[in-house]
Design a protein around this motif. Structure first.
Motif, PDB file in Angstrom:
ATOM      1  N   VAL A   1       0.858  -1.173   0.000  1.00 46.37           N
ATOM      2  CA  VAL A   1       0.000   0.000   0.000  1.00 46.37           C
ATOM      3  C   VAL A   1       0.899   1.229   0.000  1.00 46.37           C
ATOM      4  CG1 VAL A   1      -1.803   1.275   1.214  1.00 46.37           C
ATOM      5  CG2 VAL A   1      -1.788  -1.220   1.274  1.00 46.37           C
ATOM      6  N   LEU A   2       0.681   2.109  -0.979  1.00 48.14           N
ATOM      7  CA  LEU A   2       1.460   3.338  -1.127  1.00 48.14           C
ATOM      8  C   LEU A   2       0.533   4.526  -0.933  1.00 48.14           C
ATOM      9  CD1 LEU A   2       3.013   2.020  -4.388  1.00 48.14           C
ATOM     10  CD2 LEU A   2       4.357   2.451  -2.346  1.00 48.14           C
ATOM     11  N   GLY A   3       0.907   5.434  -0.025  1.00 53.81           N
ATOM     12  CA  GLY A   3       0.073   6.599   0.263  1.00 53.81           C
ATOM     13  C   GLY A   3       0.610   7.862  -0.383  1.00 53.81           C
ATOM     14  N   PHE A   4       0.162   8.134  -1.602  1.00 50.95           N
ATOM     15  CA  PHE A   4       0.547   9.358  -2.300  1.00 50.95           C
ATOM     16  C   PHE A   4      -0.347  10.500  -1.838  1.00 50.95           C
ATOM     17  CE2 PHE A   4       2.115   6.028  -5.044  1.00 50.95           C
ATOM     18  CZ  PHE A   4       3.342   6.514  -5.460  1.00 50.95           C
ATOM     19  N   SER A   5       0.020  11.733  -2.175  1.00 52.02           N
ATOM     20  CA  SER A   5      -0.783  12.886  -1.748  1.00 52.02           C
ATOM     21  C   SER A   5      -2.121  12.965  -2.482  1.00 52.02           C
ATOM     22  CB  SER A   5      -0.004  14.181  -1.960  1.00 52.02           C
ATOM     23  OG  SER A   5       0.281  14.374  -3.329  1.00 52.02           O
TER      24      SER A   5
ATOM     25  N   CYS B   1      -3.649  10.024  -4.117  1.00 51.64           N
ATOM     26  CA  CYS B   1      -4.336   8.735  -4.206  1.00 51.64           C
ATOM     27  C   CYS B   1      -3.649   7.713  -3.316  1.00 51.64           C
ATOM     28  CB  CYS B   1      -4.385   8.234  -5.648  1.00 51.64           C
ATOM     29  SG  CYS B   1      -2.793   7.725  -6.304  1.00 51.64           S
ATOM     30  N   VAL B   2      -4.317   6.600  -3.122  1.00 49.91           N
ATOM     31  CA  VAL B   2      -3.760   5.462  -2.418  1.00 49.91           C
ATOM     32  C   VAL B   2      -3.624   4.343  -3.446  1.00 49.91           C
ATOM     33  CG1 VAL B   2      -4.152   3.745  -0.616  1.00 49.91           C
ATOM     34  CG2 VAL B   2      -4.830   6.123  -0.246  1.00 49.91           C
TER      35      VAL B   2
ATOM     36  N   ILE C   1     -13.975  -2.091  -4.924  1.00 51.25           N
ATOM     37  CA  ILE C   1     -15.106  -1.517  -4.199  1.00 51.25           C
ATOM     38  C   ILE C   1     -14.939  -1.743  -2.703  1.00 51.25           C
ATOM     39  CG2 ILE C   1     -17.588  -1.773  -3.748  1.00 51.25           C
ATOM     40  CD1 ILE C   1     -17.869  -2.316  -6.818  1.00 51.25           C
ATOM     41  N   ASN C   2     -14.591  -2.961  -2.318  1.00 51.40           N
ATOM     42  CA  ASN C   2     -14.438  -3.299  -0.906  1.00 51.40           C
ATOM     43  C   ASN C   2     -13.341  -2.476  -0.243  1.00 51.40           C
ATOM     44  OD1 ASN C   2     -13.221  -5.023   1.400  1.00 51.40           O
ATOM     45  ND2 ASN C   2     -15.266  -5.885   1.069  1.00 51.40           N
ATOM     46  N   ILE C   3     -12.189  -2.351  -0.900  1.00 51.51           N
ATOM     47  CA  ILE C   3     -11.080  -1.564  -0.351  1.00 51.51           C
ATOM     48  C   ILE C   3     -11.485  -0.108  -0.187  1.00 51.51           C
ATOM     49  CG2 ILE C   3      -8.784  -0.641  -0.893  1.00 51.51           C
ATOM     50  CD1 ILE C   3      -8.215  -3.420  -2.202  1.00 51.51           C
ATOM     51  N   THR C   4     -12.135   0.455  -1.190  1.00 56.66           N
ATOM     52  CA  THR C   4     -12.540   1.859  -1.140  1.00 56.66           C
ATOM     53  C   THR C   4     -13.590   2.094  -0.061  1.00 56.66           C
ATOM     54  OG1 THR C   4     -12.026   2.082  -3.480  1.00 56.66           O
ATOM     55  CG2 THR C   4     -13.434   3.781  -2.515  1.00 56.66           C
ATOM     56  N   GLN C   5     -14.567   1.193   0.052  1.00 60.91           N
ATOM     57  CA  GLN C   5     -15.593   1.335   1.082  1.00 60.91           C
ATOM     58  C   GLN C   5     -14.995   1.248   2.476  1.00 60.91           C
ATOM     59  OE1 GLN C   5     -18.421  -1.704   0.028  1.00 60.91           O
ATOM     60  NE2 GLN C   5     -19.608  -0.301  -1.246  1.00 60.91           N
ATOM     61  N   ARG C   6     -14.075   0.325   2.683  1.00 62.18           N
ATOM     62  CA  ARG C   6     -13.437   0.193   4.004  1.00 62.18           C
ATOM     63  C   ARG C   6     -12.629   1.446   4.343  1.00 62.18           C
ATOM     64  NH1 ARG C   6     -12.806  -5.039   6.369  1.00 62.18           N
ATOM     65  NH2 ARG C   6     -13.982  -6.574   5.199  1.00 62.18           N
ATOM     66  N   LYS C   7     -11.938   1.983   3.339  1.00 63.07           N
ATOM     67  CA  LYS C   7     -11.147   3.199   3.543  1.00 63.07           C
ATOM     68  C   LYS C   7     -12.068   4.365   3.928  1.00 63.07           C
ATOM     69  CE  LYS C   7      -9.262   5.248  -0.060  1.00 63.07           C
ATOM     70  NZ  LYS C   7      -9.450   6.651  -0.250  1.00 63.07           N
TER      71      LYS C   7
ATOM     72  N   ARG D   1     -11.139  11.613   0.710  1.00 65.21           N
ATOM     73  CA  ARG D   1     -11.701  11.538  -0.632  1.00 65.21           C
ATOM     74  C   ARG D   1     -10.645  11.203  -1.691  1.00 65.21           C
ATOM     75  NH1 ARG D   1     -16.711  10.222   0.016  1.00 65.21           N
ATOM     76  NH2 ARG D   1     -17.455  11.298   1.834  1.00 65.21           N
ATOM     77  N   LEU D   2      -9.494  10.669  -1.238  1.00 60.03           N
ATOM     78  CA  LEU D   2      -8.472  10.265  -2.216  1.00 60.03           C
ATOM     79  C   LEU D   2      -8.968   9.051  -2.979  1.00 60.03           C
ATOM     80  CD1 LEU D   2      -5.214  10.528  -0.078  1.00 60.03           C
ATOM     81  CD2 LEU D   2      -6.130  12.178  -1.707  1.00 60.03           C
ATOM     82  N   SER D   3      -8.663   9.006  -4.254  1.00 58.84           N
ATOM     83  CA  SER D   3      -9.037   7.842  -5.049  1.00 58.84           C
ATOM     84  C   SER D   3      -8.133   6.670  -4.696  1.00 58.84           C
ATOM     85  CB  SER D   3      -8.955   8.175  -6.548  1.00 58.84           C
ATOM     86  OG  SER D   3      -7.634   8.531  -6.882  1.00 58.84           O
ATOM     87  N   THR D   4      -8.590   5.491  -5.047  1.00 58.54           N
ATOM     88  CA  THR D   4      -7.835   4.262  -4.809  1.00 58.54           C
ATOM     89  C   THR D   4      -7.457   3.677  -6.165  1.00 58.54           C
ATOM     90  OG1 THR D   4      -9.085   3.820  -2.802  1.00 58.54           O
ATOM     91  CG2 THR D   4      -7.901   1.969  -3.764  1.00 58.54           C
ATOM     92  N   ILE D   5      -6.178   3.352  -6.311  1.00 53.29           N
ATOM     93  CA  ILE D   5      -5.704   2.641  -7.502  1.00 53.29           C
ATOM     94  C   ILE D   5      -5.383   1.229  -7.068  1.00 53.29           C
ATOM     95  CG2 ILE D   5      -3.968   2.538  -9.334  1.00 53.29           C
ATOM     96  CD1 ILE D   5      -5.622   5.094  -9.466  1.00 53.29           C
ATOM     97  N   LEU D   6      -6.053   0.240  -7.641  1.00 56.79           N
ATOM     98  CA  LEU D   6      -5.810  -1.156  -7.323  1.00 56.79           C
ATOM     99  C   LEU D   6      -5.084  -1.803  -8.485  1.00 56.79           C
ATOM    100  CD1 LEU D   6      -6.192  -3.736  -5.616  1.00 56.79           C
ATOM    101  CD2 LEU D   6      -8.389  -4.048  -6.783  1.00 56.79           C
TER     102      LEU D   6
END
Length: 140
Positions: free
Chosen positions: A34-38, A40-41, A117-123, A131-136
């Motif tokens: 997991v990488l936390g950019f400014s 997105c995740v 969807i699951n990762i974004t909902q949990r976040k 409100r950062l987007s998630t890149i999977l």
């Protein structure tokens, strides 16, 4: 049912906040980063030591109401939005493939979409103001 036995965790704070874990899921070695950019995740999940499909996931406009600018609609005040979202089990998430062909492997593509969807909902449930987007990025 899949089980994940973590055999290592690594936290790297610089230059990008990074968390790395590896484990066994249904007998298959699985790496998770997991990488936390400014802006997105990025979540990398692979059982092949490679990247396959890449998906972009973001809370849909329904769950973003009240977080961007002011509105003249009285139903968009913060309390009604929190009440509406907390009463829903699922937070709506918009998904799109950035890389990969979802039509060529529809069964796998559906699984990847469910994961995104699951990762974004949990976040969002953990941090509703995030409100950062998630890149999977995934390959299994």
């Amino acid at each position: 049912m899949a089980t994940l036995d973590l055999d290592e965790r690594q936290h790297i704070p610089f230059p990008v906040a990074t968390k790395v874990a590896a484990g066994i899921i249904d007998g298959v070695h699985t790496d998770v980063t997991v990488l936390g950019f400014s802006n997105c995740v990025v979540v990398l999940v692979t059982q092949l030591s490679a990247v396959g499909s890449v998906l972009h996931a973001v809370a849909s406009s329904l769950s973003n109401q009240g977080h961007e600018g002011s509105s003249t609609n009285p139903f968009n005040d913060a309390e009604s939005i929190v009440e509406r979202l907390s009463s829903n089990v699922d937070i709506p998430v918009d998904i799109r493939f950035l890389l990969g062909n979802p039509a060529a492997a529809s069964g796998v593509a559906s699984l990847y979409q469910i994961c995104a969807i699951n990762i974004t909902q949990r976040k969002l449930k953990r941090s509703p103001d995030d409100r950062l987007s998630t890149i999977l990025e995934t390959a299994a």
